[in-house]
Design a protein around this motif. Structure first.
Motif, PDB file in Angstrom:
ATOM      1  N   UNK A  90      97.567  33.037 141.474  1.00  0.00           N
ATOM      2  CA  UNK A  90      96.625  32.235 140.698  1.00  0.00           C
ATOM      3  C   UNK A  90      95.757  33.107 139.799  1.00  0.00           C
ATOM      4  N   UNK A  91      95.401  34.299 140.274  1.00  0.00           N
ATOM      5  CA  UNK A  91      94.631  35.216 139.437  1.00  0.00           C
ATOM      6  C   UNK A  91      95.442  35.698 138.240  1.00  0.00           C
ATOM      7  N   UNK A  92      96.752  35.710 138.384  1.00  0.00           N
ATOM      8  CA  UNK A  92      97.639  36.090 137.278  1.00  0.00           C
ATOM      9  C   UNK A  92      97.980  34.911 136.383  1.00  0.00           C
ATOM     10  N   UNK A  93      97.454  33.724 136.705  1.00  0.00           N
ATOM     11  CA  UNK A  93      97.687  32.552 135.877  1.00  0.00           C
ATOM     12  C   UNK A  93      98.876  31.710 136.304  1.00  0.00           C
ATOM     13  N   UNK A  94      99.466  32.022 137.446  1.00  0.00           N
ATOM     14  CA  UNK A  94     100.620  31.263 137.949  1.00  0.00           C
ATOM     15  C   UNK A  94     100.102  30.237 138.946  1.00  0.00           C
ATOM     16  N   UNK A  95     100.037  28.992 138.541  1.00  0.00           N
ATOM     17  CA  UNK A  95      99.405  27.950 139.349  1.00  0.00           C
ATOM     18  C   UNK A  95     100.355  27.235 140.296  1.00  0.00           C
ATOM     19  N   UNK A  96     101.613  27.103 139.932  1.00  0.00           N
ATOM     20  CA  UNK A  96     102.565  26.370 140.769  1.00  0.00           C
ATOM     21  C   UNK A  96     103.300  27.360 141.676  1.00  0.00           C
ATOM     22  N   UNK A  97     103.376  27.038 142.949  1.00  0.00           N
ATOM     23  CA  UNK A  97     103.940  27.971 143.923  1.00  0.00           C
ATOM     24  C   UNK A  97     105.301  27.551 144.453  1.00  0.00           C
ATOM     25  N   UNK A  98     105.871  26.486 143.906  1.00  0.00           N
ATOM     26  CA  UNK A  98     107.148  25.989 144.419  1.00  0.00           C
ATOM     27  C   UNK A  98     108.257  27.036 144.318  1.00  0.00           C
ATOM     28  N   UNK A  99     108.275  27.781 143.215  1.00  0.00           N
ATOM     29  CA  UNK A  99     109.311  28.793 143.060  1.00  0.00           C
ATOM     30  C   UNK A  99     109.135  29.933 144.059  1.00  0.00           C
ATOM     31  N   UNK A 100     107.898  30.313 144.347  1.00  0.00           N
ATOM     32  CA  UNK A 100     107.649  31.376 145.328  1.00  0.00           C
ATOM     33  C   UNK A 100     108.012  30.909 146.733  1.00  0.00           C
ATOM     34  N   UNK A 101     107.740  29.655 147.037  1.00  0.00           N
ATOM     35  CA  UNK A 101     108.084  29.105 148.351  1.00  0.00           C
ATOM     36  C   UNK A 101     109.603  29.150 148.533  1.00  0.00           C
ATOM     37  N   UNK A 102     110.329  28.786 147.489  1.00  0.00           N
ATOM     38  CA  UNK A 102     111.794  28.818 147.563  1.00  0.00           C
ATOM     39  C   UNK A 102     112.321  30.249 147.611  1.00  0.00           C
ATOM     40  N   UNK A 103     111.744  31.136 146.816  1.00  0.00           N
ATOM     41  CA  UNK A 103     112.203  32.523 146.753  1.00  0.00           C
ATOM     42  C   UNK A 103     112.078  33.220 148.102  1.00  0.00           C
ATOM     43  N   UNK A 104     110.930  33.069 148.739  1.00  0.00           N
ATOM     44  CA  UNK A 104     110.693  33.734 150.015  1.00  0.00           C
ATOM     45  C   UNK A 104     111.162  32.906 151.204  1.00  0.00           C
ATOM     46  N   UNK A 105     111.529  31.662 150.974  1.00  0.00           N
ATOM     47  CA  UNK A 105     111.953  30.800 152.081  1.00  0.00           C
ATOM     48  C   UNK A 105     110.827  30.561 153.066  1.00  0.00           C
ATOM     49  N   UNK A 106     109.666  30.244 152.547  1.00  0.00           N
ATOM     50  CA  UNK A 106     108.487  30.053 153.396  1.00  0.00           C
ATOM     51  C   UNK A 106     108.651  28.740 154.160  1.00  0.00           C
TER      52      UNK A 106
END
Length: 117
Positions: A90-106
């Protein structure tokens, strides 16, 4: 009508502008580096949780007390790393986390600890 500073000040203004650009570059580099470190921590925490769950399963009812405590510790570690990563994104301006959730398999168990669904 355009206003321009006198030519004797133009050199100084250019130097100031260049130093501001250098500062902006350093800030962007530090943000990227911090995001990378936070992502690495999430990856390591997810790997540890997956390794534990592949050996013991993810159902607490089927585990002994020691295994339940260890899984709770790993879930807490994964949730803390994920939370820090989301904040850095979010500090880098990336507000949506869906791609990170999928990437890391959270898994949902980690997201639930963050208050997400």
């Amino acid at each position: 009508m355009t206003l321009r500073p006198p030519s004797r000040y133009r050199e100084r203004l250019t130097a100031i502008e260049e130093s501001c650009d250098a500062l902006g570059y350093e800030i962007a580099a530090e943000k990227a580096s911090s995001l990378g470190r936070a992502g690495k921590a999430v990856g390591e925490a997810m790997d540890a949780l997956r390794a534990f769950e592949s050996e013991h399963g993810s159902n607490n009812a089927d585990m002994g007390e020691t295994a339940r405590r260890e899984r709770a510790r790993l879930l807490k570690r994964a949730a803390e790393a994920t939370h820090a990563y989301f904040i850095q994104r979010e500090l880098c301006g990336l507000r949506r986390h869906h791609d990170a959730i999928a990437l890391f398999g959270i898994p949902p168990a980690v997201l639930a600890r963050l208050g997400a669904t």
